[in-house]
Design a protein around this motif. Structure first.
Motif, PDB file in Angstrom:
ATOM      1  N   LEU A 238      -6.358   5.613   0.600  1.00 47.94           N
ATOM      2  CA  LEU A 238      -5.928   4.626  -0.636  1.00 47.94           C
ATOM      3  C   LEU A 238      -5.118   3.523  -0.013  1.00 47.94           C
ATOM      4  CD1 LEU A 238      -6.005   4.450  -3.640  1.00 47.94           C
ATOM      5  CD2 LEU A 238      -3.974   5.811  -3.744  1.00 47.94           C
ATOM      6  N   GLN A 239      -4.048   3.923   0.691  1.00 45.32           N
ATOM      7  CA  GLN A 239      -3.250   2.949   1.105  1.00 45.32           C
ATOM      8  C   GLN A 239      -3.635   1.835   2.143  1.00 45.32           C
ATOM      9  OE1 GLN A 239      -0.221   5.642   2.587  1.00 45.32           O
ATOM     10  NE2 GLN A 239       1.127   5.449   0.972  1.00 45.32           N
ATOM     11  N   LYS A 240      -4.776   2.205   2.974  1.00 42.87           N
ATOM     12  CA  LYS A 240      -5.495   1.397   3.669  1.00 42.87           C
ATOM     13  C   LYS A 240      -6.067   0.461   2.952  1.00 42.87           C
ATOM     14  CE  LYS A 240      -5.533   3.671   8.253  1.00 42.87           C
ATOM     15  NZ  LYS A 240      -6.523   4.565   9.207  1.00 42.87           N
TER      16      LYS A 240
ATOM     17  N   VAL B 143       5.620   3.182  -4.990  1.00 43.27           N
ATOM     18  CA  VAL B 143       5.443   1.738  -4.326  1.00 43.27           C
ATOM     19  C   VAL B 143       3.761   1.838  -4.331  1.00 43.27           C
ATOM     20  CG1 VAL B 143       5.493   0.677  -2.228  1.00 43.27           C
ATOM     21  CG2 VAL B 143       7.412   1.594  -3.341  1.00 43.27           C
ATOM     22  N   THR B 144       3.190   2.835  -3.914  1.00 45.18           N
ATOM     23  CA  THR B 144       1.669   2.834  -3.533  1.00 45.18           C
ATOM     24  C   THR B 144       0.985   2.629  -4.940  1.00 45.18           C
ATOM     25  OG1 THR B 144       1.881   4.420  -1.735  1.00 45.18           O
ATOM     26  CG2 THR B 144      -0.223   4.185  -3.012  1.00 45.18           C
ATOM     27  N   ILE B 145       1.636   3.426  -6.165  1.00 51.19           N
ATOM     28  CA  ILE B 145       0.979   3.326  -7.295  1.00 51.19           C
ATOM     29  C   ILE B 145       1.075   2.033  -8.039  1.00 51.19           C
ATOM     30  CG2 ILE B 145       1.148   4.333  -9.479  1.00 51.19           C
ATOM     31  CD1 ILE B 145       2.092   7.116  -8.547  1.00 51.19           C
ATOM     32  N   LYS B 146       2.206   1.410  -7.552  1.00 49.81           N
ATOM     33  CA  LYS B 146       2.236   0.036  -8.076  1.00 49.81           C
ATOM     34  C   LYS B 146       1.411  -1.113  -7.459  1.00 49.81           C
ATOM     35  CE  LYS B 146       6.923  -0.034  -9.924  1.00 49.81           C
ATOM     36  NZ  LYS B 146       8.249  -0.112  -9.485  1.00 49.81           N
ATOM     37  N   ALA B 147       1.077  -0.622  -6.078  1.00 51.88           N
ATOM     38  CA  ALA B 147       0.199  -1.327  -5.223  1.00 51.88           C
ATOM     39  C   ALA B 147      -1.122  -1.244  -5.978  1.00 51.88           C
ATOM     40  CB  ALA B 147       0.496  -1.218  -3.606  1.00 51.88           C
TER      41      ALA B 147
END
Length: 86
Positions: free
Chosen positions: A43-45, A63-67
């Motif tokens: 997901l992050q990649k 932070v990830t969820i906002k991205a």
């Protein structure tokens, strides 16, 4: 009258959640197949491939969820599928 239908359980208990149900369900299927941390890395990649700046640490926090929520759904789904294949 008809009884109210209970609301579905949230995908993950978080203050901020994924706006896209397609992304959320893709992620939970991925977690089932390969585990929570490897799915988070994918997901992050995918977010990074879609131009978001975030660390790939295998942990899904705010932070990830906002991205995730900043990337248009079709673009992120495409990036997710590409990352999941590689």
């Amino acid at each position: 009258g008809p009884r109210p239908v209970p609301a579905p359980e949230p995908v993950r208990p978080a203050l901020v959640t994924f706006q896209s149900t397609a992304v959320a369900s893709f992620l939970s299927e991925l977690e089932t197949k390969i585990g929570k941390q490897p799915a988070a890395v994918i997901l992050q990649k995918a977010c990074r491939a879609a131009g978001q700046r975030l660390y790939v640490d295998g942990k899904i926090g705010h932070v990830t969820i906002k991205a995730v929520n900043r990337v248009p759904e079709p673009e992120l789904m495409e990036a997710l599928r590409a990352q999941a294949k590689s």
